[in-house]
Motif scaffolding. Structure first.
Motif, short mmCIF file in Angstrom:
data_model
loop_
_atom_site.label_atom_id
_atom_site.label_comp_id
_atom_site.label_asym_id
_atom_site.label_seq_id
_atom_site.Cartn_x
_atom_site.Cartn_y
_atom_site.Cartn_z
N MET A 1 41.18 33.88 45.57
CA MET A 1 41.14 33.69 44.12
C MET A 1 42.20 34.53 43.41
O MET A 1 42.86 34.08 42.51
N ARG A 2 42.32 35.79 43.81
CA ARG A 2 43.18 36.70 43.06
C ARG A 2 44.15 37.48 43.94
O ARG A 2 44.90 38.31 43.42
N GLN A 3 44.09 37.30 45.24
CA GLN A 3 44.98 38.12 46.07
C GLN A 3 45.60 37.29 47.19
O GLN A 3 45.35 37.55 48.36
N VAL B 1 39.99 42.55 46.01
CA VAL B 1 39.70 42.21 44.61
C VAL B 1 38.91 40.90 44.49
O VAL B 1 38.13 40.72 43.54
N ASP B 2 39.07 40.01 45.45
CA ASP B 2 38.31 38.75 45.42
C ASP B 2 36.81 39.04 45.41
O ASP B 2 36.04 38.37 44.71
N TYR C 1 35.81 40.41 41.96
CA TYR C 1 35.96 39.37 40.94
C TYR C 1 34.83 38.36 41.01
O TYR C 1 34.19 38.05 39.99
N PHE C 2 34.56 37.90 42.22
CA PHE C 2 33.53 36.87 42.37
C PHE C 2 32.13 37.45 42.21
O PHE C 2 31.26 36.86 41.55
#
Lengths: 266, 288
Positions: free
Chosen positions: A39-41, B107-108, B111-112
């Motif tokens: 998702m973000r990395q 970070v996933d 975040y989730f």
């Protein structure tokens, strides 16, 4: 000794174990598509996957080639013909070790190059606004230290090979040492923590500390977090780790040469 | 003499049998209970020991497992908005907490986890504890304090905490929105002095003139709040109780000139004595 190194390198390139293990390099092709699921990395995940593939391939190569190199020579009686030449057993063992180490370095350079291309492609897919930019130097350092770690593992395999008559002890012994050496630091930190005072008996604590000092500490060679998340490594710590590598590997090779020299060959 | 030539018939039989069993097998797998799909995760100590130097990969695979599982619950029919089954939020939380223990930088996972822990599971404190844990490692990442700030303000109504998180997010990102939110929540939590000091510093450092103007307006509003607070405290010292209204303070001469909200609102005192304004420190938007 140069001849032994050369023969070792040639032998590995012809070895089927090497060819099948290197086929795993094809996994790099899937890295960008797997990383894009994050998702973000995305670039961080691509570095994780690439370093894991390199680490896994180097582990297989170091364990199987390191543990079977000497054993195969003895089993096929190549050792007798080599040692009939004016070459000491120690030189022969050292030549074999250096040949394998050079080969591992060559493999790391090849895989590292492939990884850099894959990471570069993946990093163009998505860049998190809150993420750290990639630092290539950290990625290269992680690959270098991973290579050193597996050269040390080859030295462990040679130590087992110097006394073993079959390949079971070198292969499984090296695997066990690898797993144990990856957690000794955590165990040491746990037994030294206040929480361990009530939970761990003093004898067990003493035993764990002794094992910690005897076993190789592979945690120091793991720079994955630094490479993946661009966290600056401690240069002084890296130099100490480098020194630790040379000293520990020398001790292992010294032990292997000593045992191999005294070994009775029939 | 019998022919030793290998026959292809056994392989064909095998392929046919495989094709026959594949349908029921796929159907069985898709109907497996949620707990079995998400899987049992052994103790973290075991995972850590077994993953050797592949902890980051193990953590990423745990996160991916949760993402795949959650993604699988989203209905394939575009017209349907309801999920076919309720997700195993506890199991998802367990896996993601495990992932960040293995790789505290992932970070996933943060975040989730913070997303479903707040909106779906209503576990706001757990979400912020997880984000706090992440902030210890991802010291450059403004997302984590930004999320925690939002959770504190929106869900927990803990404005002092929200202000602290937004302040950190603003420092890391340099984004004006975060700085503005931080000052707003500082004021909201009754720490007007702190809000003024914080805004003064960032107003001085701002190079964009329109944003600088925005800070100046907010600062002017907070100075007015501070004046009312001083007058309120004087009234309390003299009369031993809270004033009825801001207008009473003006009438008694404790507050001169009368405070003016630069956002166009009207200052008033909440029952607790807290100074508030009808503008909520924002310009009104016109409805078309």
């Amino acid at each position: 000794m140069f001849n032994i190194i050369q023969v070792t390198m040639k032998g590995i390139f012809r070895d089927r174990i090497f060819q099948s293990i290197m086929a795993l390099g094809g996994l790099f092709l899937f890295v960008p598509s797997v990383a894009s699921l994050s998702m973000r990395q995305v670039s961080e995940l691509s570095v994780t996957l690439c370093l894991s593939i390199i680490s896994f391939i180097l582990l297989l190569l170091s364990v199987f080639l390191g543990a079977t190199s000497l054993w195969k020579d003895i089993d096929r009686r190549y050792t007798f013909s080599v040692l009939s030449l004016p070459v000491s057993r120690s030189y022969y063992l050292l030549g074999r070790f250096l040949g394998l180490s050079l080969f591992l370095i060559f493999t790391s350079i090849l895989l590292g190059g492939m990884a850099c291309v894959v990471i570069k492609i993946s990093s163009t897919l998505y860049q998190s606004p809150a993420g750290q930019p990639l630092v290539w130097w950290y990625i290269v350092a992680a690959i270098i230290f991973s290579t050193l770690q597996y050269i040390l593992i080859i030295a462990v395999a040679f130590l087992f090979s110097s006394v073993s008559t079959s390949f079971f002890l070198p292969v499984f012994g090296t695997i066990c040492v690898y797993f144990a050496s990856s957690v000794t630091q955590q165990v040491y930190e746990f037994v030294k923590s206040p929480a361990a005072v009530k939970m761990v008996a003093p004898v067990a604590k003493f035993g764990a500390i002794v094992v910690y000092y005897i076993m190789p500490n592979l945690s120091g060679f793991d720079l994955k977090v630094n490479a993946i998340y661009s966290v600056s490594p401690d240069i002084k710590g890296l130099l100490i780790t480098l020194l630790y590598f040379f000293v520990y590997t020398s001790i292992l090779l010294g032990g292997a040469a000593f045992l191999f020299g005294r070994r009775e060959m029939k | 003499m019998m022919s030793t030539k290998p026959s292809i018939a056994p392989i064909l039989v095998g392929v046919i049998c495989y094709a026959l069993i594949l349908g029921p097998f796929v159907s069985y797998m898709s109907k497996k209970p949620i707990e079995e799909k998400l899987g049992y995760v052994p103790s973290l100590k075991v995972i850590r020991a077994m993953s050797a130097d592949q902890k980051e990969l193990t953590a990423a695979s745990l996160v991916m497992k949760v993402l795949m599982y959650f993604g699988g619950l989203v209905p394939k029919e575009p017209r349907t908005t309801m999920k076919t089954e309720s997700p195993d939020l506890l199991g998802m939380s367990r896996l993601l907490h495990g992932a960040v223990q293995l790789d505290p930088y992932n970070v996933d996972a943060y975040y989730f986890a913070q997303s479903f822990l707040t909106w779906d599971a209503k576990q706001f404190k757990i979400a912020n504890e997880l984000l706090d844990y992440g902030m210890k490692y991802r010291t450059w990442d403004w997302y984590l304090p930004f999320f925690a700030g939002f959770n504190s303000a929106y869900f927990l109504k803990d404005y002092p905490k929200a202000a602290t998180y937004y302040k950190r997010a603003g420092e890391l990102s340099g984004q004006d929105l975060h700085k503005s939110l931080a000052s707003r929540y500082m004021q909201e939590s009754g720490r007007t002095d702190l809000a003024i000091a914080y805004l003064t510093v960032i107003e001085k450092g701002e190079r964009n003139q329109s944003i600088k103007k925005d800070y100046q307006i907010r600062l002017a509003a907070f100075y007015e709040v501070k004046r009312i607070e001083i007058a309120r405290d004087r009234f309390m010292a003299e009369h031993g109780g809270l004033p009825i209204s801001v207008e009473q303070l003006v009438q008694l001469g404790l507050l001169a000139p009368a405070p003016a909200d630069p956002y166009g609102g009207r200052f008033y005192l909440e029952p607790s004595g807290k100074v508030a304004t009808t503008s909520k420190f924002a310009f009104a938007t016109k409805n078309k």
